[in-house]
Write an enzyme that holds these catalytic residues in place. Structure first.
Site, mmCIF file in Angstrom:
data_model
loop_
_atom_site.group_PDB
_atom_site.id
_atom_site.type_symbol
_atom_site.label_atom_id
_atom_site.label_comp_id
_atom_site.label_asym_id
_atom_site.label_seq_id
_atom_site.Cartn_x
_atom_site.Cartn_y
_atom_site.Cartn_z
ATOM 1 N N LYS A 73 52.394 23.836 -77.742
ATOM 2 C CA LYS A 73 52.262 23.691 -79.192
ATOM 3 C C LYS A 73 53.543 23.117 -79.811
ATOM 4 O O LYS A 73 53.477 22.384 -80.805
ATOM 5 C CB LYS A 73 51.913 25.038 -79.827
ATOM 6 C CG LYS A 73 50.499 25.493 -79.519
ATOM 7 C CD LYS A 73 49.466 24.496 -80.004
ATOM 8 C CE LYS A 73 48.054 24.986 -79.866
ATOM 9 N NZ LYS A 73 47.057 23.988 -80.342
ATOM 10 N N GLY A 113 54.187 29.568 -71.989
ATOM 11 C CA GLY A 113 53.469 28.356 -71.618
ATOM 12 C C GLY A 113 52.681 27.783 -72.778
ATOM 13 O O GLY A 113 52.675 26.570 -73.010
ATOM 14 N N TYR A 114 52.014 28.651 -73.527
ATOM 15 C CA TYR A 114 51.200 28.218 -74.660
ATOM 16 C C TYR A 114 52.058 27.600 -75.768
ATOM 17 O O TYR A 114 51.761 26.516 -76.269
ATOM 18 C CB TYR A 114 50.415 29.423 -75.191
ATOM 19 C CG TYR A 114 49.578 29.134 -76.414
ATOM 20 C CD1 TYR A 114 48.443 28.337 -76.328
ATOM 21 C CD2 TYR A 114 49.912 29.690 -77.640
ATOM 22 C CE1 TYR A 114 47.660 28.085 -77.450
ATOM 23 C CE2 TYR A 114 49.140 29.440 -78.767
ATOM 24 C CZ TYR A 114 48.010 28.634 -78.657
ATOM 25 O OH TYR A 114 47.250 28.394 -79.779
ATOM 26 N N THR A 115 53.151 28.282 -76.118
ATOM 27 C CA THR A 115 53.970 27.772 -77.223
ATOM 28 C C THR A 115 54.727 26.507 -76.833
ATOM 29 O O THR A 115 55.000 25.664 -77.692
ATOM 30 C CB THR A 115 54.974 28.831 -77.723
ATOM 31 O OG1 THR A 115 55.763 29.294 -76.626
ATOM 32 C CG2 THR A 115 54.259 29.994 -78.373
#
Length: 245
Positions: free
Chosen positions: A158, A153-155
């Site tokens: 980004k 989810g984070y990447t």
């Protein structure tokens, strides 16, 4: 208010971790800095006090980076105080880790609001206001290449920032403004270290050829390079990770 020959930066998330290191490094180069915070005004004011004590100039400005009115007001405050804006560094972000199969979608929405919408809002303001000869610097992560489990989810958010960066660089053709992103590797900040056991930290410390974690100061050097002398680097993602990826 200072005169318009002074270089001025606004650093989002500038009150702690990598953001604070960026503020202090830019101030060392003689740049006046707006230290943005989302919720911790006291910590931002501590950062301002540290810059001032070292002979620099800084002010604290608050606001939710995903709220266009709040960020417009933050940019206004920096322009009023210092006469303009030359450098915008968007370090603000949140990281909530989970396997994709079990990631709470509310957490996904929170990350996207800050990390994607927030980056977009900051980019809009920066594109409208940064003076010629200036720089816009986003933040990504080296995990977009490393593909660590639980970072899906984070990447994903980004990766959106990485795609946005060269597009904005091209949209600003003719304005003499560079747009780049810094993608740190494992860096010894509270955000990174939280929730990791010592064995994991030790493993990551040895993963890069330089055999250590990065420091906030390492990342701040990359930002200072893009903010100052690196006028021929544009539309790029700079992976600051000691050779890890």
């Amino acid at each position: 208010m200072t005169n318009n020959t002074t270089r001025v930066a606004l650093v989002t998330g500038g009150s702690g971790g990598i953001g604070r290191a960026v503020v202090e490094r830019l101030a060392k180069d003689g740049i006046a800095v707006g230290v943005h915070y989302a919720g911790n005004k006291a910590r931002a004011e501590e950062t301002v006090a540290a810059v001032t004590a070292a002979g620099g100039r800084a002010i604290a400005v608050g606001g939710d980076i995903a709220d266009e009115s709040a960020m417009s007001a933050a940019f206004d405050a920096v322009e009023r105080e210092f006469g303009g804006i030359d450098v915008v560094v968007n370090t603000a972000g949140i990281m909530l880790l989970s396997p994709i199969a079990t990631l709470n979608l509310d957490d996904l929405d929170r990350m996207y609001r800050t990390n994607v919408r927030g980056a977009f809002v900051v980019s809009q303001q920066a594109a409208r206001r940064v003076r010629g000869g200036g720089a816009i610097i986003h933040f990504s992560t080296s995990v977009t290449r490393l593909q660590f489990p639980t970072y899906g989810g984070y990447t994903a958010g980004k990766a959106a920032v990485e795609v946005m960066t060269p597009v904005l660089a091209r949209e600003l053709r003719g304005k003499d403004i560079t747009v780049n992103a810094v993608a740190p590797g494992p860096t010894a900040t509270p955000l990174f270290l939280e929730g990791k056991d010592q064995a994991t930290i030790d493993h990551l410390s040895q993963a890069a050829p330089l055999e250590r974690l990065g420091t906030p100061e390492d990342i701040a050097e990359a930002v200072a390079f893009l903010a100052g002398p690196a006028r021929w680097i544009n539309g790029q993602i700079l992976f600051a990770n000691g050779g890890l990826a």
